[in-house]
Design a protein around this motif. Structure first.
Motif, mmCIF file in Angstrom:
data_model
loop_
_atom_site.group_PDB
_atom_site.id
_atom_site.type_symbol
_atom_site.label_atom_id
_atom_site.label_comp_id
_atom_site.label_asym_id
_atom_site.label_seq_id
_atom_site.Cartn_x
_atom_site.Cartn_y
_atom_site.Cartn_z
ATOM 1 N N LEU A 56 27.669 -32.510 3.237
ATOM 2 C CA LEU A 56 26.582 -31.569 3.438
ATOM 3 C C LEU A 56 25.285 -32.341 3.679
ATOM 4 O O LEU A 56 24.901 -33.204 2.888
ATOM 5 C CB LEU A 56 26.435 -30.658 2.213
ATOM 6 C CG LEU A 56 25.388 -29.565 2.301
ATOM 7 C CD1 LEU A 56 25.707 -28.584 3.434
ATOM 8 C CD2 LEU A 56 25.301 -28.827 0.967
ATOM 9 N N GLN A 57 24.613 -32.029 4.772
ATOM 10 C CA GLN A 57 23.368 -32.694 5.144
ATOM 11 C C GLN A 57 22.197 -31.895 4.579
ATOM 12 O O GLN A 57 22.037 -30.721 4.912
ATOM 13 C CB GLN A 57 23.265 -32.796 6.665
ATOM 14 C CG GLN A 57 24.421 -33.541 7.300
ATOM 15 C CD GLN A 57 24.514 -34.976 6.833
ATOM 16 O OE1 GLN A 57 23.582 -35.756 7.021
ATOM 17 N NE2 GLN A 57 25.618 -35.340 6.207
ATOM 18 N N LEU A 97 28.700 -25.418 19.915
ATOM 19 C CA LEU A 97 27.565 -25.216 19.010
ATOM 20 C C LEU A 97 26.657 -24.099 19.510
ATOM 21 O O LEU A 97 26.120 -23.328 18.709
ATOM 22 C CB LEU A 97 26.766 -26.516 18.848
ATOM 23 C CG LEU A 97 27.410 -27.637 18.057
ATOM 24 C CD1 LEU A 97 26.509 -28.874 18.065
ATOM 25 C CD2 LEU A 97 27.737 -27.217 16.637
ATOM 26 N N GLY A 98 26.490 -24.011 20.802
ATOM 27 C CA GLY A 98 25.661 -22.955 21.362
ATOM 28 C C GLY A 98 26.291 -21.584 21.234
ATOM 29 O O GLY A 98 25.644 -20.627 20.795
ATOM 30 N N LYS A 99 27.555 -21.464 21.593
ATOM 31 C CA LYS A 99 28.244 -20.175 21.548
ATOM 32 C C LYS A 99 28.389 -19.655 20.125
ATOM 33 O O LYS A 99 28.471 -18.450 19.917
ATOM 34 C CB LYS A 99 29.637 -20.298 22.183
ATOM 35 C CG LYS A 99 29.639 -20.568 23.666
ATOM 36 C CD LYS A 99 29.141 -19.411 24.478
ATOM 37 C CE LYS A 99 30.223 -18.392 24.715
ATOM 38 N NZ LYS A 99 29.775 -17.317 25.613
ATOM 39 N N ASN A 100 28.426 -20.543 19.147
ATOM 40 C CA ASN A 100 28.669 -20.163 17.750
ATOM 41 C C ASN A 100 27.471 -20.416 16.850
ATOM 42 O O ASN A 100 27.615 -20.513 15.632
ATOM 43 C CB ASN A 100 29.896 -20.920 17.230
ATOM 44 C CG ASN A 100 31.130 -20.554 18.003
ATOM 45 O OD1 ASN A 100 31.694 -19.489 17.816
ATOM 46 N ND2 ASN A 100 31.536 -21.418 18.924
ATOM 47 N N GLU A 107 26.704 -20.253 8.001
ATOM 48 C CA GLU A 107 27.644 -20.994 7.148
ATOM 49 C C GLU A 107 26.941 -22.186 6.500
ATOM 50 O O GLU A 107 27.160 -22.474 5.320
ATOM 51 C CB GLU A 107 28.851 -21.466 7.964
ATOM 52 C CG GLU A 107 29.799 -20.361 8.336
ATOM 53 C CD GLU A 107 30.917 -20.822 9.262
ATOM 54 O OE1 GLU A 107 30.964 -22.028 9.644
ATOM 55 O OE2 GLU A 107 31.747 -19.965 9.622
ATOM 56 N N TYR A 108 26.119 -22.879 7.262
ATOM 57 C CA TYR A 108 25.364 -24.012 6.728
ATOM 58 C C TYR A 108 24.409 -23.557 5.623
ATOM 59 O O TYR A 108 24.362 -24.152 4.545
ATOM 60 C CB TYR A 108 24.598 -24.716 7.854
ATOM 61 C CG TYR A 108 23.638 -25.762 7.363
ATOM 62 C CD1 TYR A 108 24.105 -26.954 6.816
ATOM 63 C CD2 TYR A 108 22.267 -25.562 7.426
ATOM 64 C CE1 TYR A 108 23.221 -27.928 6.350
ATOM 65 C CE2 TYR A 108 21.377 -26.521 6.971
ATOM 66 C CZ TYR A 108 21.865 -27.698 6.432
ATOM 67 O OH TYR A 108 20.988 -28.648 5.966
ATOM 68 N N ALA A 113 22.957 -23.079 -0.156
ATOM 69 C CA ALA A 113 22.659 -22.226 -1.311
ATOM 70 C C ALA A 113 23.682 -22.446 -2.416
ATOM 71 O O ALA A 113 23.314 -22.572 -3.595
ATOM 72 C CB ALA A 113 22.629 -20.758 -0.890
ATOM 73 N N ALA A 114 24.960 -22.526 -2.047
ATOM 74 C CA ALA A 114 26.016 -22.731 -3.043
ATOM 75 C C ALA A 114 25.866 -24.074 -3.755
ATOM 76 O O ALA A 114 26.193 -24.195 -4.934
ATOM 77 C CB ALA A 114 27.390 -22.638 -2.372
#
Length: 125
Positions: A56-57, A97-100, A107-108, A113-114
């Motif tokens: 995780l970044q 990356l663009g389409k999604n 999700e990031y 948050a988690a």
């Protein structure tokens, strides 16, 4: 790269606004924040070497792209001002990356948050 891989016709870096704009030959046009591209780097440093090894970044809200380098006819390497430069962004990956973008960004944010982490480097735990 497949026979049907969309190819960029234009790539514009807007450093002041921290945006990378890409137009593909299929007519798609995407605007990516540098942060989005940094946290979704295809590098092993970010994605790991196998499923479940992703890192995780955190604290990348202010990251910027310093340089873009062509990699053959299929990708670019992005040089970020935090020193990250090992990701090779293929045309397929950038188009994905663009389409999604909305789904992947949410999700990031959910993972951040988690983990109780923050996007801004000044807010890190």
């Amino acid at each position: 790269m497949t026979k049907h891989t969309p190819i960029p016709t234009e790539i514009n870096l807007r450093q002041k606004s921290r945006l990378l704009e890409i137009t593909f030959d299929d007519g798609e046009h995407f605007e990516f924040t540098c942060e989005y591209l940094r946290v979704h780097s295809p590098s092993a440093e970010v994605r790991g070497h196998a499923p479940g090894q992703e890192v995780l970044q955190v604290g990348k809200a202010d990251v910027n792209i310093e340089q873009i380098e062509s990699v053959g006819t299929y990708a670019v390497r992005l040089y970020f001002d935090d020193g990250h430069d090992t990701g090779i962004y293929s045309w397929d990956w950038l188009h994905y990356l663009g389409k999604n973008q909305a789904k992947l960004w949410q999700e990031y944010l959910d993972k951040m948050a988690a983990a109780g982490q923050k996007r801004s480097p000044t807010e890190l735990n």
